[in-house]
Scaffold this motif. Structure first.
Motif, PDB file in Angstrom:
ATOM      1  N   ASN A  55       0.872  -1.169   0.000  1.00 54.40           N
ATOM      2  CA  ASN A  55       0.000   0.000   0.000  1.00 54.40           C
ATOM      3  C   ASN A  55       0.912   1.222   0.000  1.00 54.40           C
ATOM      4  N   LEU A  56       1.071   1.830  -1.164  1.00 53.17           N
ATOM      5  CA  LEU A  56       2.096   2.861  -1.352  1.00 53.17           C
ATOM      6  C   LEU A  56       1.789   4.126  -0.566  1.00 53.17           C
ATOM      7  N   THR A  57       0.503   4.420  -0.389  1.00 54.13           N
ATOM      8  CA  THR A  57       0.113   5.597   0.386  1.00 54.13           C
ATOM      9  C   THR A  57      -1.257   5.376   1.009  1.00 54.13           C
ATOM     10  N   ASN A  58      -1.441   5.901   2.213  1.00 50.73           N
ATOM     11  CA  ASN A  58      -2.767   5.877   2.829  1.00 50.73           C
ATOM     12  C   ASN A  58      -3.426   7.258   2.800  1.00 50.73           C
ATOM     13  N   VAL A  59      -2.785   8.212   2.159  1.00 46.69           N
ATOM     14  CA  VAL A  59      -3.359   9.555   2.021  1.00 46.69           C
ATOM     15  C   VAL A  59      -4.434   9.501   0.939  1.00 46.69           C
ATOM     16  N   CYS A  60      -5.634   9.977   1.266  1.00 48.75           N
ATOM     17  CA  CYS A  60      -6.765   9.786   0.354  1.00 48.75           C
ATOM     18  C   CYS A  60      -7.671  11.000   0.374  1.00 48.75           C
ATOM     19  N   GLU A  73      -1.983  14.328   8.754  1.00 45.55           N
ATOM     20  CA  GLU A  73      -2.316  13.507   9.918  1.00 45.55           C
ATOM     21  C   GLU A  73      -1.079  12.755  10.389  1.00 45.55           C
ATOM     22  N   LYS A  74      -1.064  12.451  11.667  1.00 46.28           N
ATOM     23  CA  LYS A  74       0.128  11.904  12.326  1.00 46.28           C
ATOM     24  C   LYS A  74       0.678  10.666  11.626  1.00 46.28           C
ATOM     25  N   ASP A  75      -0.202   9.741  11.247  1.00 49.93           N
ATOM     26  CA  ASP A  75       0.287   8.491  10.653  1.00 49.93           C
ATOM     27  C   ASP A  75      -0.008   8.400   9.159  1.00 49.93           C
ATOM     28  N   ALA A  76      -0.196   9.528   8.497  1.00 51.77           N
ATOM     29  CA  ALA A  76      -0.286   9.536   7.037  1.00 51.77           C
ATOM     30  C   ALA A  76       1.102   9.238   6.465  1.00 51.77           C
ATOM     31  N   TYR A  77       1.144   8.487   5.382  1.00 47.26           N
ATOM     32  CA  TYR A  77       2.443   8.168   4.787  1.00 47.26           C
ATOM     33  C   TYR A  77       2.320   8.035   3.270  1.00 47.26           C
ATOM     34  N   THR A  78       3.414   8.243   2.592  1.00 49.27           N
ATOM     35  CA  THR A  78       3.558   7.970   1.167  1.00 49.27           C
ATOM     36  C   THR A  78       4.960   7.421   0.950  1.00 49.27           C
ATOM     37  N   MET A  79       5.054   6.251   0.352  1.00 47.43           N
ATOM     38  CA  MET A  79       6.365   5.625   0.149  1.00 47.43           C
ATOM     39  C   MET A  79       7.125   6.285  -0.992  1.00 47.43           C
ATOM     40  N   ARG A  80       8.412   6.486  -0.756  1.00 43.74           N
ATOM     41  CA  ARG A  80       9.296   6.782  -1.872  1.00 43.74           C
ATOM     42  C   ARG A  80       9.440   5.515  -2.717  1.00 43.74           C
ATOM     43  N   ILE A  81       9.763   5.676  -3.979  1.00 43.83           N
ATOM     44  CA  ILE A  81       9.834   4.522  -4.867  1.00 43.83           C
ATOM     45  C   ILE A  81      10.886   3.528  -4.393  1.00 43.83           C
ATOM     46  N   GLU A  82      12.017   4.034  -3.916  1.00 38.83           N
ATOM     47  CA  GLU A  82      13.068   3.114  -3.453  1.00 38.83           C
ATOM     48  C   GLU A  82      12.622   2.339  -2.212  1.00 38.83           C
ATOM     49  N   GLU A  83      11.772   2.937  -1.408  1.00 42.21           N
ATOM     50  CA  GLU A  83      11.240   2.231  -0.235  1.00 42.21           C
ATOM     51  C   GLU A  83      10.307   1.107  -0.665  1.00 42.21           C
ATOM     52  N   ALA A  84       9.462   1.360  -1.667  1.00 45.57           N
ATOM     53  CA  ALA A  84       8.567   0.329  -2.179  1.00 45.57           C
ATOM     54  C   ALA A  84       9.367  -0.835  -2.755  1.00 45.57           C
ATOM     55  N   VAL A  85      10.440  -0.524  -3.487  1.00 44.34           N
ATOM     56  CA  VAL A  85      11.288  -1.586  -4.059  1.00 44.34           C
ATOM     57  C   VAL A  85      11.960  -2.389  -2.950  1.00 44.34           C
ATOM     58  N   ARG A  86      12.430  -1.708  -1.927  1.00 45.56           N
ATOM     59  CA  ARG A  86      13.085  -2.417  -0.821  1.00 45.56           C
ATOM     60  C   ARG A  86      12.120  -3.372  -0.134  1.00 45.56           C
ATOM     61  N   PRO A  92      -4.168  13.312  -3.031  1.00 45.23           N
ATOM     62  CA  PRO A  92      -4.594  14.548  -3.705  1.00 45.23           C
ATOM     63  C   PRO A  92      -3.502  15.283  -4.454  1.00 45.23           C
ATOM     64  N   THR A  93      -2.231  15.063  -4.116  1.00 45.82           N
ATOM     65  CA  THR A  93      -1.171  15.848  -4.764  1.00 45.82           C
ATOM     66  C   THR A  93      -0.089  15.000  -5.422  1.00 45.82           C
ATOM     67  N   LEU A  94      -0.079  13.713  -5.208  1.00 43.82           N
ATOM     68  CA  LEU A  94       0.935  12.860  -5.824  1.00 43.82           C
ATOM     69  C   LEU A  94       0.731  12.857  -7.341  1.00 43.82           C
ATOM     70  N   PRO A  95       1.760  13.141  -8.138  1.00 40.09           N
ATOM     71  CA  PRO A  95       1.548  13.251  -9.591  1.00 40.09           C
ATOM     72  C   PRO A  95       1.317  11.888 -10.239  1.00 40.09           C
ATOM     73  N   ARG A 155      -6.131   8.360   5.391  1.00 39.23           N
ATOM     74  CA  ARG A 155      -5.675   9.490   6.211  1.00 39.23           C
ATOM     75  C   ARG A 155      -5.652  10.741   5.340  1.00 39.23           C
ATOM     76  N   LYS A 156      -5.770  11.875   5.998  1.00 42.65           N
ATOM     77  CA  LYS A 156      -5.696  13.153   5.296  1.00 42.65           C
ATOM     78  C   LYS A 156      -4.273  13.710   5.394  1.00 42.65           C
ATOM     79  N   PRO A 157      -3.869  14.547   4.424  1.00 40.27           N
ATOM     80  CA  PRO A 157      -2.525  15.124   4.486  1.00 40.27           C
ATOM     81  C   PRO A 157      -2.281  15.802   5.829  1.00 40.27           C
TER      82      PRO A 157
END
Length: 389
Positions: free
Chosen positions: A61-66, A81-94, A115-118, A77-79
């Motif tokens: 689950n690359l991001t829980n921001v929705c 919020e304490k436990d909102a996250y978005t993985m960097r690509i290298e983190e997802a690969v790891r 809402p803002t991830l391209p 989670r909303k941007p």
């Protein structure tokens, strides 16, 4: 149920006749669970014998921001919020490479509607994952996400799917379906993807050679007639495209544990009760009987527990998903004790203990390896067995 209707329904099942909407509603009204199980098991055995499929997969689950706030969802989670996250690509690969040694065959990727991830992030992450794990199949994104990609990119779903396929996409996921009937859907869903767009996107994916799962979230505010309607819509689409590999009833979860910030995000749980094991088994059975043109029915063990997963194999189910690993969408909500991970040996013994033959598969349900049949019951019970939670 009237005895005459019961005989009529049983005769239709054993004759291989297609069941109607009225038949489905009548099956749900029956309180004879063993009878429903026998009918569904007959149909399941006709299609798949004693085989139970599984795969070795990992959920990412690359991001829980929705941007959406669906009434049942504990994951979003909303941007900020304490436990909102978005993985960097290298983190997802790891994270994906952590399972290399277990002969991983699939990555299952589902995310919030950030809402803002391209848009370019998404094909790029698929390309990097494919480059790092070239033999692993990428099953990624719901139809809801694809519609979101249309909004943020200005591209059509046709163009989006072409780019994702070029980046390594093997299959969409089945999520975003919930319950299609608007009578229910308007109360539980807070995004713009409904039956018309969900079916449009899966139809388009099938036309491009992708094979996809289909799902139904049950056990909240819907009634049996809504479940029947949901399955029949999918059955009609399957008649048209033949592109669904599996149907997955997903058990709605209450938000019992959200320890990161103590918030209850599930806004409908005060007026809902979760489906009991008996209701889950009935849902599997009726789904198997109605959905006569899809080859497989899956019990996603994370949402049902391991004991119900074993029982479901006698109620129409022939697939137990896979190793899963860190399925945050459910584990962010529940406290039911299902593990984060089931390894290959765990799944083999779960299936053998239920009396079935394990078959490892890939994302498109091609056989990777067939295993021996279950040992005889007397042999399995000659020594103490593991109790599955």
């Amino acid at each position: 149920m009237d005895a005459g209707l019961k005989r009529e329904l049983e005769a239709k099942v054993y004759a291989g006749e297609r069941l109607t909407r009225e038949d489905g509603i009548a099956l749900y009204a029956s309180d004879d669970l063993s009878w429903l199980g026998r009918l569904a098991h007959h149909r399941r055995t006709e299609l798949n014998g004693d085989r139970v499929m599984f795969n070795v997969n990992r959920h990412l689950n690359l991001t829980n921001v929705c941007s959406a706030s669906c009434a049942y969802c504990s994951f979003q989670r909303k941007p900020g919020e304490k436990d909102a996250y978005t993985m960097r690509i290298e983190e997802a690969v790891r994270k994906a490479k952590e399972m290399q040694d277990e002969q991983l065959t699939e990555l299952h990727i589902v995310n919030g509607l950030h809402p803002t991830l391209p848009w370019r992030y998404y094909p790029k992450v698929l390309r990097e994952l494919k480059a790092a794990l070239p033999t692993v199949k990428l099953k990624a994104f719901t139809a809801t996400e694809v519609q979101w990609f249309e909004k943020i990119s200005g591209l059509s779903a046709d163009e989006i799917l072409d780019e994702l396929i070029d980046a390594g996409l093997e299959s969409l996921t089945g999520g975003g379906a919930e319950i299609f009937d608007w009578e229910v859907r308007q109360h539980i869903v807070d995004h713009a993807c409904h039956w018309e767009d969900w079916s449009r996107i899966h139809r388009l994916a099938h036309s491009k050679g992708l094979r996809t799962p289909s799902t139904m979230l049950y056990g909240h505010i819907e009634e049996p007639r809504h479940r029947v309607d949901h399955v029949l819509r999918l059955r009609e689409l399957q008649d048209e495209t033949g592109g669904f590999t599996v149907f997955i009833p997903l058990r709605y979860q209450h938000d019992f544990v959200d320890s990161a910030d103590g918030k209850i995000r599930n806004r409908i749980q005060a007026r809902t009760t979760m489906a009991s094991p008996a209701e889950s088994l009935k849902t599997f059975a009726v789904s198997r009987l109605l959905f006569d043109n899809v080859p497989h029915v899956k019990c996603f063990w994370v949402m049902h527990g391991l004991s119900v997963a074993q029982l479901s194999l006698n109620f129409g189910v022939d697939d137990l998903d896979g190793s899963v690993v860190e399925y945050k969408i459910t584990h962010d909500a529940d406290s039911y004790g299902t593990p984060n991970t089931m390894h290959r040996d765990d799944l083999l013994h779960l299936i053998w203990d239920a009396g079935f033959r394990p078959v490892e598969r890939d994302t498109r349900y091609n056989v990777v390896r067939e295993y021996d049949a279950a040992p005889p019951l007397a042999e399995r019970r000659a020594e103490p067995q593991q109790v599955w939670a």
